[in-house]
Design a protein around this motif. Structure first.
Motif, short mmCIF file in Angstrom:
data_model
loop_
_atom_site.label_atom_id
_atom_site.label_comp_id
_atom_site.label_asym_id
_atom_site.label_seq_id
_atom_site.Cartn_x
_atom_site.Cartn_y
_atom_site.Cartn_z
N TYR A 233 -14.17 -0.58 -69.95
CA TYR A 233 -13.31 -1.63 -70.46
C TYR A 233 -12.33 -1.04 -71.48
CZ TYR A 233 -16.77 -5.08 -68.78
OH TYR A 233 -17.61 -5.85 -68.02
N SER B 60 -11.64 -5.30 -68.16
CA SER B 60 -12.49 -4.44 -67.32
C SER B 60 -11.57 -3.66 -66.38
CB SER B 60 -13.47 -5.31 -66.53
OG SER B 60 -14.15 -4.55 -65.55
N ARG C 197 -19.00 0.91 -65.45
CA ARG C 197 -17.98 -0.05 -65.88
C ARG C 197 -17.31 0.43 -67.16
NH1 ARG C 197 -22.18 -4.63 -66.46
NH2 ARG C 197 -23.41 -2.74 -66.74
#
Length: 282
Positions: A158, A252, A156
Motif C-alpha cells: 500500500y 492498495s 500486498r
C-alpha cells in the motif's frame, strides 16, 4: 463452475479429492447439487481412477444474498479469467452493502457485470478494503477458488500519507477490539499483526510510506501508524490531523499471488496520484 483433470496415476477418487483440497462440506454440496464424471459418466466417491481418465467435477450453482442486487457502474477490471478477477476500487466506495450503503457498493457493481457477461455466480472478496481506501482487490468467482486463495500468502503493498517524519521500520504490535467497537486497538490479547514500512518521500509535516502487510487485520495500517505517532492525515478515527479532503489517503497499489488453478505467479500494480487536498490543512 466445472474443473477438468487428466489423471496421471491410478488412485481412488476419494484420495484425489483430498489432494485437491475439496472439503467434506463442499464435496457434500457437489454430491447433492453438482456432479462427478469420469470420461463423461457419473461416478461416486468410491470410484477407482485409472491413468489417462478425464475427471470432471461440477460444482453447484452459487447462491446470491438478497442484498446483492445489480447496480450498473464503471469498473476498472485489470485482470480476469474464468476463476477470478482483479479490480481497482475507487476511494469512498464500500465493498459490500450494509445498513448505510444499500446498492452503490463494489459488490453491487460486480453483480451487474456478472449479469452482463452471463456469469451466474456471487461475490467472494479475497481481500477487502475500507470504504475510504482505494486500490486492488481479488474477487473469486466461486467459493472453491476463494477457499484456495484464503489459504495462500498474498503479497500486498500500500501507499499511505502519514503525518510527521516516519522512519523505515517494522511495526509488530497485536491488534484487537473492545466489545463490538469499530475502532481497533493495540491490545496484548490482540491478534499478531506485522506491517513493514518504507518511506518513499517526506517533508516537514508528512511522509509518503509504502506499507507491506504480513497479516491482514482490519484497519491494520491505520492502527499501526497511529500507534507509532504517525496517523494517516485526515483519518478521524485514529488521529486528529485534518485536511481539505476530509478523509485519508491509503491505496492498495500492488498485489502478488499464486493462481490457485494454473499455479502461475500473478503480479499487478496500479498507481494513484495523491491529490493536494489530502495533505495537512494547517
Amino acid at each position: 463452475m466445472k474443473l477438468k483433470f487428466k489423471i496421471e496415476q491410478d488412485q481412488s477418487l476419494r484420495d484425489f479429492i483430498a489432494e485437491h483440497d475439496i472439503s467434506d462440506k463442499l464435496l457434500s454440496a457437489v454430491k447433492t447439487n453438482g456432479d462427478m464424471r469420469v470420461n463423461g459418466i457419473h461416478v461416486t466417491i468410491r470410484y477407482l481412477l485409472r491413468k489417462n481418465d478425464v475427471l470432471e467435477i461440477i460444482f453447484p450453482q452459487e447462491k446470491r444474498g438478497k442484498q446483492l442486487s445489480p447496480s450498473k457502474m464503471e469498473l476498472d477490471i485489470i485482470y480476469e479469467d474464468e476463476y477470478l478477477l482483479v479490480v481497482n476500487k475507487p476511494a469512498m466506495m464500500p465493498c459490500i452493502p450494509d445498513h448505510r450503503y444499500h446498492d452503490q457498493t463494489l459488490a453491487n457493481g460486480l453483480i451487474a457485470y456478472y449479469e452482463a457477461i452471463g456469469l451466474d455466480s456471487t461475490i467472494h472478496f479475497v481481500n477487502r478494503l475500507d470504504r475510504e481506501t482505494s486500490g486492488l482487490l481479488i474477487v473469486a468467482k466461486y467459493r472453491y477458488i476463494h477457499y484456495l486463495l484464503s489459504k495462500e500468502h498474498i503479497e500486498r503493498k500500500y501507499v499511505a500519507l502519514a503525518y510527521g517524519h516516519v522512519v523505515d521500520q517494522t511495526i509488530d504490535l497485536p491488534i484487537g477490539r473492545i466489545n463490538k467497537n469499530v475502532r481497533r486497538e493495540i491490545l496484548p490479547i490482540g491478534k499478531p499483526s506485522v506491517t513493514h514500512c518504507h518511506v518513499l518521500k517526506q517533508d516537514e509535516n508528512f511522509s509518503v510510506v509504502e506499507c507491506q502487510l504480513e497479516t491482514g487485520r482490519t484497519h491494520q495500517i491505520r492502527v499501526h501508524l497511529s500507534a507509532v505517532g504517525h496517523p494517516l492525515i485526515g483519518d478521524r478515527l485514529y488521529g486528529d490531523i485534518k485536511n481539505l479532503a476530509d478523509t485519508y489517503f491509503l491505496h492498495s497499489y500492488q498485489l502478488s499471488f499464486v493462481h490457485p488453478i494454473t499455479k502461475q505467479t500473478l503480479r499487478f500494480a496500479k498507481e494513484r496520484k495523491i491529490d493536494e487536498t489530502y495533505f495537512c490543512n494547517m
